[in-house]
Design a protein around this motif. Structure first.
Motif: not given
Ligand SMILES: [K+]
Ligand SMILES: [K+]
Lengths: 506, 506
Positions: B115-117, B227-228, B339-340, B456-457
């Motif tokens: 879910t880091t993105g 929160t990806g 942290s989305t 994981n932001i």
């Molecule tokens: K994220």
């Protein structure tokens, strides 16, 4: 239980008497060199001595006895000491017009007494360091030297009594927390540490004399032993352009970053117990490892450069010989880990790996009980040992495991103290960054300035990098950084506790 | 006591069966849209199902029973789960040539499941996000959604059994560490949390439908609830250019950053106990405070701008209306704290104060038991309460003081766990920074990339800022960041413990 303000005022009066006496030294230097600035020191000294004398002798009959001084009075006195010294020590700069702004003068003086070495002065223009009267160069160095001595006494003799610092491990050398508080035994410890400090400083002066004037030798020895970093040259130590000078200063920076209780032990012939000290081994190990990485990164073997020495970002061409890479690498590694901040190279221009190594050293710090600032190696050791122990505990949930340091168990109170320190250190670093950014600095400079000041290092990154100075910051930023320097120098907890409600309740 | 590798292999076989089933979904999407890529998902799904089936059913008779699975097997399974999922999930990218490099494909997939993105794709050229087949857009979002669900189960149901996370405070909702381990009760907790997660996702899709296509609504709901932060648009959420969409996504990001045990409690009608939750109040308080500062800093009242909104460094002109400042401010504050990592504004171009606020939010994180990453609000609360308690203890050395949270005492084990986490978090951040710098990134970018990935932001600063992407990094840096993403996502301790000697001894 109220706080004995009168006793606090009297103690600070005593501190003023000391400050007044200290100010006579640069006054003497000014007279010796025939500088007009002598009266700005002399006048400040007179006023300070008069005020100090009035408080000390005037309150002598009124103030409670030493035995009435409790933990809370101790915290207030410690927190106010550096403020009082800097408020007074800044005056000659303003009176003589060397630094017309009191904000600048206070910043410079606090930077001196906290052994930070962040400076308002920069090469060129009105702010040329070498154009300053010699008496002011000497005063800057002397504030370092006094501050360095003060911090050794504080961490090895006074803070343990207040239960601060996580250095209670060294209680063997100093009195424990007791009813007799500031006893003759503390005075004896202080006297011995002072002798060690003066002795090593004198030896460094002798070593420097062949390569520079007596004036420069004394000033650089003061700045080295205090891990301060003020230089009498615009280009810092690089201006001597001497491998010998670099070597001598590197060696004495290493000594200044060591626990002075170890120096004392060594002088008593207990070299083996010194060598067994875990913190010392880690401290020296970090220096060796960091130097190794810096050499690998900056050494340009003709035609063959390691990929980690990529020149993609900078115009830095690399050092031609291993000797040169070693000379600049070890100097800069030691200058940053000990928080001295002297410069012989612009580390911002180094290749990426070297830049990363120097950045990490900003978070390291010297040994506990040294004049070095920062987090301190001792705390890293405690945290690392505890982390490994916690891992073991997770694998064996029912086992009763203890962490040891130098053969003794690490008390839970020490661990909690280290934790508190790290949390507050990060808090100050981040709030400082936010405040400086809000006042107009770019984020990287704001972060670097806060980091450098709370760690008492001196140079930072960005617009406060090793070839820049702090003059361009807005006034409020300078006051904030002055506070960070003081908080960092006094192990943070000592300063922040005074701002908690619990401290003043009841 | 040896580790039961066969039992571990069988469990991972079960995970592969699940992954194979999940891969059928994008295969179906590809078929539905008539995309040629359907076989790259279908083929991977078949291979994965075959391998998983062989391990699960083949080892069924050989593997020890569930009751033989101990703490150590649990750690190995957790640490390997995300690796196995990403190794397999990356294959369709390579097979279909959407991402020819397996390194890039693995980075993108790990970024999804954690879910880091952080993404390899960027607006323009071959790497145009909107030019990707829809099945791949869906797969990216689905990896988020699966990863988010996985992390809730892990932190609320599995890690407490392993003694990790400092979240044992929520044991009321989940089974304690016990001999019966993966009991029906854990399964029941898992089922309920899954229902809550699916339910809130469905509601968000309904809310988004009026403003975008069904495809975009499902993808953005997946990315929000996890929160990806992966978007189907080159310009992230900004491309919808809709205050309504911004508002809906802001609201559901806040929900996704909340402890899912609280959502469950709320659905059972215990809203009052939810509102009394200290962590929730602090979480909401930080959002309100950060938004306030961002509004003050970015709102340009005609003619009257606050000094903190200085335009010295950027060309950012300020938002004309309070409404606009609020809309962009609250979105970005929530996007970073949870942290989305979604973007509706380029925060690097904001005025200094706003930049500082966003930077601090990088160190905050969502609530414990949410899908949010980072340090987590819970740990900040525990550290702050402990710090205040320690100050009290220093003033009253003989008092026996305890820290409480939500009316219950904070166990020493929880505090030690939080300490261990923070130490390891900083360690990973710094080693990651050093490694990335050594591999050629400028220090600020290296620091920001490590920080963004371990938390994981997704977006960072510098050349990995909110308008940039991670494609330009060298391959080794991408593997390092993949490891940081995984370690950060799995509460670090879970991953690093497998690398300690103590774990494998005896
Ligand atoms: K994220
Ligand atoms: K210094």
């Amino acid at each position: 239980m109220t706080i004995h303000w009168i006793a606090i005022a009297r103690t600070l009066g005593g501190l003023l008497l000391f400050a007044g006496a200290a100010l006579l030294a640069p006054a003497g230097v000014a007279l010796g060199y025939g500088e007009a600035a002598w009266w700005s020191f002399g006048g400040t000294a007179l006023g300070t001595l008069a005020t100090g004398g009035a408080l000390w002798f005037g309150l002598g009959g009124v103030a409670p006895q030493d035995k009435d001084l409790g933990i809370r009075e101790g915290f207030v006195i410690v927190a106010l000491s550096w403020v009082v010294l800097s408020l007074v020590g800044a005056l000659p700069f303003v009176i003589s017009d060397v630094l017309p702004s009191y904000t600048d003068a206070f910043f410079e003086t606090m930077s001196g007494f906290t052994t930070t070495g962040a400076t308002i002065f920069g090469g060129g223009g009105n702010m040329d360091i070498e154009a300053m009267p010699r008496s002011f160069l000497f005063w800057r160095s002397l504030t370092h030297w006094i501050g360095g001595m003060g911090i050794i006494l504080l961490t090895l003799a006074i803070l343990p009594i207040l239960g601060i610092g996580g250095f209670q491990l060294y209680r063997a050398e100093v009195p424990g927390p007791s009813a007799d508080k500031l006893t003759p035994r503390v005075r004896e410890t202080a006297r011995r540490l002072w002798l060690v400090y003066v002795g090593i400083t004198a030896v460094q002066v002798l070593f420097l004399l062949p390569a520079m004037s007596g004036f420069d030798a004394i000033n650089h020895a003061f700045a080295t032993m205090a891990t301060g970093g003020f230089s009498t040259k615009n280009g810092s130590v690089a201006d001597f352009d001497s491998a010998y000078v670099d070597g001598v200063i590197t060696l004495f920076m290493v000594l200044a970053g060591m626990n002075f209780a170890l120096h004392y032990r060594m002088l008593r012939g207990k070299a083996i117990t010194v060598w067994r000290d875990t913190e010392l081994r880690v401290y020296l190990g970090i220096i060796v490892a960091a130097t190794g990485l810096l050499v690998v990164s900056t050494w340009s073997v003709s035609g063959v450069r390691l990929p980690v020495a990529s020149e993609a970002q900078t115009s830095f061409a690399g050092y031609d010989s291993l000797g040169e890479a070693l000379r600049y690498g070890v100097f800069q590694a030691v200058a940053i880990i000990t928080s001295t901040g002297f410069g012989t190279a612009d580390y911002e221009m180094w290749p990426p790996l070297a830049v990363g190594v120097v950045f990490l050293l900003f978070f390291c710090g010297g040994m506990a009980g040294s004049t070095g600032g920062g987090v301190k190696v001792m705390r890293h050791v405690v945290l690392a040992k505890n982390a490994l122990n916690e891992f073991k505990q997770l694998v064996h949930p029912r086992a009763v495991l203890r962490t040891h340091l130098n053969g003794q168990p690490i008390a839970p109170a020490v661990l909690r103290n280290v934790l508190l320190f790290v949390v507050l250190y990060i808090l100050l670093l981040f709030l400082g960054t936010l405040a400086l950014a809000a006042l107009g600095q770019d984020l990287w400079t704001a972060f670097a300035a806060a980091l450098s000041c709370v760690g008492n290092i001196g140079p930072g990154w960005g617009t406060v990098g090793p070839t820049e100075n702090y003059a361009h910051l807005p006034a409020l930023s300078k006051w904030i950084l002055s506070f960070l320097m003081m908080a960092g120098r006094l192990e943070i907890i000592t300063v922040l506790i005074v701002f908690t409600p619990a401290f003043w309740r009841r």
